[in-house]
Design a protein around this motif. Structure first.
Motif, PDB file in Angstrom:
ATOM      1  N   GLY A  36       0.817  -1.216   0.000  1.00 38.95           N
ATOM      2  CA  GLY A  36       0.000   0.000   0.000  1.00 38.95           C
ATOM      3  C   GLY A  36       0.844   1.257   0.000  1.00 38.95           C
ATOM      4  N   LEU A  39       1.998   1.605  -3.493  1.00 33.41           N
ATOM      5  CA  LEU A  39       0.884   1.996  -4.362  1.00 33.41           C
ATOM      6  C   LEU A  39       0.492   3.460  -4.186  1.00 33.41           C
ATOM      7  CD1 LEU A  39      -1.338  -1.203  -4.107  1.00 33.41           C
ATOM      8  CD2 LEU A  39      -0.055  -0.408  -6.105  1.00 33.41           C
ATOM      9  N   TYR A  40       0.756   4.020  -3.010  1.00 31.78           N
ATOM     10  CA  TYR A  40       0.473   5.430  -2.780  1.00 31.78           C
ATOM     11  C   TYR A  40       1.269   6.297  -3.764  1.00 31.78           C
ATOM     12  CZ  TYR A  40       0.384  10.007  -0.544  1.00 31.78           C
ATOM     13  OH  TYR A  40       0.233  11.343  -0.306  1.00 31.78           O
ATOM     14  N   HIS A  41       2.503   5.898  -4.034  1.00 32.74           N
ATOM     15  CA  HIS A  41       3.369   6.663  -4.940  1.00 32.74           C
ATOM     16  C   HIS A  41       3.290   6.178  -6.383  1.00 32.74           C
ATOM     17  CE1 HIS A  41       5.310   8.935  -1.754  1.00 32.74           C
ATOM     18  NE2 HIS A  41       5.431   7.821  -1.071  1.00 32.74           N
ATOM     19  N   TYR A  42       3.187   4.871  -6.556  1.00 37.36           N
ATOM     20  CA  TYR A  42       3.183   4.268  -7.897  1.00 37.36           C
ATOM     21  C   TYR A  42       2.068   3.232  -7.947  1.00 37.36           C
ATOM     22  CZ  TYR A  42       7.690   6.540  -8.178  1.00 37.36           C
ATOM     23  OH  TYR A  42       8.678   7.481  -8.160  1.00 37.36           O
ATOM     24  N   GLY A  43       0.955   3.614  -8.575  1.00 41.01           N
ATOM     25  CA  GLY A  43      -0.236   2.776  -8.586  1.00 41.01           C
ATOM     26  C   GLY A  43      -0.145   1.539  -9.448  1.00 41.01           C
ATOM     27  N   THR A  44       0.802   1.518 -10.376  1.00 39.62           N
ATOM     28  CA  THR A  44       0.963   0.372 -11.262  1.00 39.62           C
ATOM     29  C   THR A  44       2.445   0.118 -11.512  1.00 39.62           C
ATOM     30  OG1 THR A  44       0.967   1.689 -13.295  1.00 39.62           O
ATOM     31  CG2 THR A  44      -1.202   0.912 -12.511  1.00 39.62           C
TER      32      THR A  44
END
Length: 170
Positions: A36, A39-44
């Motif tokens: 998580g 994912l906060y910085h790089y969603g994919t």
């Protein structure tokens, strides 16, 4: 966790294990953060690779600006040697991560075209300048795969020889 630390973890993973190992979970684990948090910085995964590509281009552009030299090629030579000497040879890792995805490679291809075309018309000998730039690419590529190949003495000798090539005949 800062973005650079996440990008460093992704690059290290690529260098150590190759592109098949590049997953968001593996990068989060390598960086010591939760998925998580990543994912906060790089969603994919694509966003992560895009971040690596953008950082590589920005870092080299900044390195170029900081170098001495009367011509673009002299600054390019100094920037390449500075990158090789620093040990931060991320280009190979970034290209490996982006391989197969033309959208992700496009900014790097554009930057490479710019780095290899910019200022050639103003150089004393454009063809020799092009050869020196290509030699820099080869040096960077080889150093990416075998950082211990060239000693500091080797790098100094290469620098001296390439700088001599760039000086116009008297």
């Amino acid at each position: 966790m800062r973005r650079d630390e996440l990008l460093d973890a992704a690059e290290d993973l690529l260098c150590d294990q190759g592109s098949s190992a590049l997953t968001l979970a593996a990068v989060a684990d390598r960086a010591g953060v939760s998925k998580g948090g990543l994912l906060y910085h790089y969603g994919t995964k694509e966003a992560l690779i895009k971040g690596m590509v953008e950082r590589l281009i920005e870092d080299f552009d900044q390195l170029m600006v900081a170098q001495p030299g009367e011509t673009y090629t002299e600054r390019y030579l100094h920037a390449t040697l500075a990158a090789v000497r620093s040990g931060r040879l991320r280009r190979w890792a970034v290209v490996t991560g982006a391989s197969g995805n033309l959208f992700l490679l496009a900014p790097l291809r554009e930057a490479m075209a710019r780095w290899h075309r910019e200022g050639l018309g103003e150089e004393p000998d454009p063809r020799t300048s092009q050869i020196v730039r290509l030699a820099c690419e080869g040096l960077w590529d080889v150093a990416s795969h075998d950082p211990e190949l060239n000693t500091e003495d080797d790098l100094q000798a290469l620098e001296t020889r390439m700088k001599a090539l760039l000086k116009p005949p008297s």
